[in-house]
Design a protein around this motif. Structure first.
Motif, mmCIF file in Angstrom:
data_model
loop_
_atom_site.group_PDB
_atom_site.id
_atom_site.type_symbol
_atom_site.label_atom_id
_atom_site.label_comp_id
_atom_site.label_asym_id
_atom_site.label_seq_id
_atom_site.Cartn_x
_atom_site.Cartn_y
_atom_site.Cartn_z
ATOM 1 N N SER A 41 -10.622 10.692 13.402
ATOM 2 C CA SER A 41 -11.493 9.781 12.827
ATOM 3 C C SER A 41 -10.775 8.554 12.206
ATOM 4 C CB SER A 41 -12.507 10.367 11.723
ATOM 5 O OG SER A 41 -11.180 10.758 10.724
ATOM 6 N N THR A 42 -9.351 8.711 11.671
ATOM 7 C CA THR A 42 -8.792 7.555 11.401
ATOM 8 C C THR A 42 -7.443 7.587 11.843
ATOM 9 O OG1 THR A 42 -10.229 6.915 9.663
ATOM 10 C CG2 THR A 42 -8.178 5.961 9.511
ATOM 11 N N ARG A 76 -4.020 5.925 11.044
ATOM 12 C CA ARG A 76 -3.210 5.222 10.033
ATOM 13 C C ARG A 76 -1.826 4.843 10.505
ATOM 14 N NH1 ARG A 76 -6.721 8.724 6.946
ATOM 15 N NH2 ARG A 76 -8.321 7.411 5.849
ATOM 16 N N PRO A 124 -10.725 5.982 17.351
ATOM 17 C CA PRO A 124 -10.476 6.188 16.016
ATOM 18 C C PRO A 124 -10.733 4.649 15.223
ATOM 19 C CG PRO A 124 -8.366 6.393 16.728
ATOM 20 C CD PRO A 124 -9.201 6.088 18.068
ATOM 21 N N ASP A 125 -11.154 4.731 13.988
ATOM 22 C CA ASP A 125 -11.013 3.624 13.265
ATOM 23 C C ASP A 125 -9.386 3.305 12.897
ATOM 24 O OD1 ASP A 125 -13.789 3.319 13.035
ATOM 25 O OD2 ASP A 125 -13.712 3.887 10.892
ATOM 26 N N GLN A 177 -6.376 1.928 10.443
ATOM 27 C CA GLN A 177 -6.251 1.356 9.096
ATOM 28 C C GLN A 177 -4.684 0.966 9.030
ATOM 29 O OE1 GLN A 177 -6.618 3.795 5.447
ATOM 30 N NE2 GLN A 177 -7.797 2.200 4.588
ATOM 31 N N HIS A 186 -1.652 -0.099 6.709
ATOM 32 C CA HIS A 186 -1.211 -0.261 5.472
ATOM 33 C C HIS A 186 0.336 -1.308 5.494
ATOM 34 C CE1 HIS A 186 -3.415 2.722 3.658
ATOM 35 N NE2 HIS A 186 -3.107 3.683 4.743
ATOM 36 N N PHE A 213 -8.715 -2.012 9.572
ATOM 37 C CA PHE A 213 -8.813 -2.241 8.186
ATOM 38 C C PHE A 213 -7.633 -2.452 7.508
ATOM 39 C CE2 PHE A 213 -12.606 0.415 9.413
ATOM 40 C CZ PHE A 213 -13.669 -0.367 9.233
ATOM 41 N N VAL A 214 -7.608 -3.374 6.600
ATOM 42 C CA VAL A 214 -6.244 -3.657 5.842
ATOM 43 C C VAL A 214 -6.160 -3.162 4.490
ATOM 44 C CG1 VAL A 214 -5.236 -5.685 4.835
ATOM 45 C CG2 VAL A 214 -6.299 -5.904 7.069
ATOM 46 N N SER A 215 -4.940 -2.658 4.307
ATOM 47 C CA SER A 215 -4.627 -2.282 2.990
ATOM 48 C C SER A 215 -3.214 -2.756 2.659
ATOM 49 C CB SER A 215 -4.521 -0.770 2.973
ATOM 50 O OG SER A 215 -3.766 -0.059 2.194
ATOM 51 N N PHE A 269 2.498 7.009 -0.155
ATOM 52 C CA PHE A 269 1.250 7.251 0.641
ATOM 53 C C PHE A 269 1.073 8.617 0.309
ATOM 54 C CE2 PHE A 269 3.261 4.046 3.110
ATOM 55 C CZ PHE A 269 2.133 2.992 3.104
ATOM 56 N N PRO A 270 -0.205 9.220 0.488
ATOM 57 C CA PRO A 270 -0.567 10.652 0.230
ATOM 58 C C PRO A 270 0.082 11.635 1.383
ATOM 59 C CG PRO A 270 -2.523 9.280 -0.002
ATOM 60 C CD PRO A 270 -1.567 8.248 0.620
ATOM 61 N N SER A 325 -0.613 11.737 5.634
ATOM 62 C CA SER A 325 -1.924 10.661 5.879
ATOM 63 C C SER A 325 -1.467 9.545 6.979
ATOM 64 C CB SER A 325 -2.020 9.848 4.384
ATOM 65 O OG SER A 325 -0.837 9.342 4.165
ATOM 66 N N THR A 382 -6.215 14.622 0.538
ATOM 67 C CA THR A 382 -6.191 13.288 -0.471
ATOM 68 C C THR A 382 -7.659 13.123 -0.923
ATOM 69 O OG1 THR A 382 -4.533 12.528 1.169
ATOM 70 C CG2 THR A 382 -5.588 10.984 -0.264
ATOM 71 N N ASP A 428 -3.627 14.677 -3.675
ATOM 72 C CA ASP A 428 -3.115 13.377 -3.858
ATOM 73 C C ASP A 428 -3.951 12.525 -4.099
ATOM 74 O OD1 ASP A 428 -0.473 14.436 -3.501
ATOM 75 O OD2 ASP A 428 -0.171 13.577 -1.502
ATOM 76 N N PHE A 440 -1.458 6.745 -5.770
ATOM 77 C CA PHE A 440 -1.046 6.183 -4.737
ATOM 78 C C PHE A 440 -1.773 4.708 -4.769
ATOM 79 C CE2 PHE A 440 0.481 9.995 -3.254
ATOM 80 C CZ PHE A 440 1.746 10.013 -3.221
ATOM 81 N N SER A 476 -3.199 1.233 -3.277
ATOM 82 C CA SER A 476 -3.567 0.332 -2.071
ATOM 83 C C SER A 476 -4.443 -0.892 -2.539
ATOM 84 C CB SER A 476 -4.180 1.050 -1.167
ATOM 85 O OG SER A 476 -5.196 0.282 -0.326
ATOM 86 N N GLY A 477 -4.079 -2.050 -2.277
ATOM 87 C CA GLY A 477 -5.096 -3.142 -2.458
ATOM 88 C C GLY A 477 -5.755 -3.769 -1.190
ATOM 89 N N VAL A 478 -7.243 -3.686 -1.173
ATOM 90 C CA VAL A 478 -7.890 -3.932 0.009
ATOM 91 C C VAL A 478 -8.635 -5.426 -0.084
ATOM 92 C CG1 VAL A 478 -9.787 -3.279 1.292
ATOM 93 C CG2 VAL A 478 -8.099 -1.564 0.636
#
Lengths: 349, 349
Positions: free
Chosen positions: A52-53, A55, A91-92, A94, A96, A119-121, A132-133, A136, B53, B92, B119, B121-123
């Protein structure tokens, strides 16, 4: 205590954003390595959590724009891999973007590429610690950031230690004890780095590291990045001789950077035990023999220099630096300098 | 085009960080609501993706410190819930701090509480759009941010429209058409907000929203937040009368904020169809009848005012504002003002 040494933020003439072409050039050369690693080593079907995602983390991303180019390369390659495996949906993604708390994240966020497909983090903190967790991340990337130590080894500032680094700012041309202190700090830092990533990366996930290194079988004092700092050291010594900088200040200033040999890295990775080495190679052509321009050197080092010597000397120092390197020929350091290490690790299943 | 209206960054005397006590007070009152929602509604066993998580997002977090208090409340309550369900290990926690790209993330990251158990994260980005991968969030929180519209409704600046908002900066005391234009924008914005969150929140996940609202059965023009902006409007009109501000500038300036009634929200949530309403209540005591102090008003509005009128009028405007409110009695607006809406939504399984 963990220290941080951010690149110069913003987008002014001395900023990292405007002075990171060398890193861009080296990252361009690494593009094919990234693509190959993903095509050959990424396990799309065997990693259900990817479904699904997906990372990605760039550790030590600074303020851009290089990080955006690398992220695009990674996402294009992963997309290609999914398609060749017959997946009809993706997948999406993301991403970091990680760097120290003191990094200019406002600048980074303001320069995000429009139309991006992820997607941005932003993740502030030292990559020598957990960020990070658990399990992940699917792809971790770090380019020209792991040469930074978490701190200057303490012995270097102890006047009673054989590693007291009198009159120098680095470990090249220094007594063996100085190099050993740097190595010991590097081992501690990399152990923490690898232990943290082992927890964060999913089984089967990949990590690609680009690191300025030394050739196999060389001593730390023969550090490939040493010659790049000699003009800077020389300018500081000139300013000391002219009474602009206090002598003791130079004795206590040391650059917290280290360039390992391939076997040092191999040993650290094997000792950690969570990763298999898919690739570990040195590329002599990846290391530039051009000295850093004053702008490039300043964007990377002005914060740390201002912190130690005071911001009032920074302009003059880099004016002197510009004059000094204008008189220098390109580095001629033969085989002992300028190698780039490229490491692809796979998290064990 | 999406616009953004950041709070004043940094930690200076006019910053949001130093001028957000009212929001803190209201968030404190909401603490018990958050804890209750988590204890009663969070499905620990039924959501297997929570296992490794637990991801929390604060949408419109600004620069702190209020967001850190709320995040702590949420994590404590989730932890308690896990323990009462007999779990011996905790997930987590990862917290996504979201606000516009123009928010001062550097300030936010520099003020992160030491010793935090999550943990970070800035989005960056607008919460009216997608911000996170699908089904990746377990708890979404947003406090006193959803009153912001994504933009000023266009008709308000069209001199030929019945919604042209001459001589006013908001929809209270305005013709019905002005209120309708605001409502239409709010509906579009909330539809996008709910659609995005429906994709991002895991089945069984929760969303807690604190929104300044109006009582059931009132018209937009009876907006509960309207009286708070009247002293500001009055100062702007004074400055216009004295020739300091050009008249047309006030006609074209409108605050992009809206306070909905409970039934408006209920209809929007039902139309979206992905959430069940665990709680939707108004709390008259949550709304303060104190006018905003000049510092508070400035920290929230100086960027948008400077953008429209020019930064040269900002100091004088808020000096006048401080004098004006010193002469005002507390608001006496009876039942039509100052209600806080508290909404707990659960993503359908």
């Amino acid at each position: 205590m963990e220290e941080s040494f951010p690149m110069t933020g913003g987008d002014g003439p001395n900023s990292y954003a405007k002075n990171s072409k060398r890193q861009k050039g080296a990252a361009d050369k690494a593009k094919s390595v990234l693509v190959e690693a993903i095509i050959e080593k990424l396990e799309v079907e065997d990693t259900p959590s990817i479904a699904s995602t997906f990372r990605i983390a760039d550790l030590g991303c600074s303020t851009g724009p290089n990080t955006f180019f690398s992220v695009n390369t990674i996402i294009e390659a992963v997309t290609h891999k999914y398609k060749t495996k017959g997946h009809t949906s993706l997948p999406d993604f993301q991403v970091h973007f990680n760097d120290h708390v003191s990094n200019d994240f406002n600048m980074l966020f303001n320069s995000l590429p429009p139309g991006r497909q992820y997607f941005v983090s932003g993740v502030p903190g030292s990559f020598h610690s957990r960020l990070f967790p658990k399990a992940s991340l699917h792809f971790v990337y770090s380019a020209y950031a792991l040469q930074w130590l978490s701190r200057v080894p303490q012995e270097l500032s102890d006047i009673n230690s054989p590693a007291y680094n009198r009159g120098r700012i680095f470990y090249s041309n220094a007594p063996n004890e100085v190099g050993k202190a740097y190595t010991a700090q590097y081992v501690m830092d990399m152990e923490r780095f690898l232990a943290a990533r082992a927890k964060e990366i999913v089984p089967g996930g990949l990590m690609a590291l680009l690191i300025p290194g030394r050739p196999e079988g060389t001593l730390p004092a023969e550090s490939s990045i040493g010659p790049f700092f000699q003009p800077l050291e020389s300018c500081l010594v000139d300013m000391e001789n002219e009474g602009i900088i206090n002598k003791a200040k130079i004795d206590l200033f040391n650059l917290p950077m280290y360039s390992p040999s391939p076997e040092e890295l191999r040993q650290l990775i094997q000792k950690n035990g969570s990763f298999s080495i898919a690739r570990l190679e040195s590329n002599t052509s990846a290391g530039s023999k051009q000295l850093c321009g004053a702008g490039e050197c300043r964007s990377g080092l002005e914060n740390i220099i201002a912190g130690h010597f005071g911001s009032n000397i920074v302009d003059e120092l880099f004016e002197r630096y510009a004059k000094k390197i204008a008189e220098c020929p390109p580095l001629d350091t033969g085989d002992t300098s300028g190698i780039g290490l490229c490491i692809i690790l796979k998290r064990n299943l």
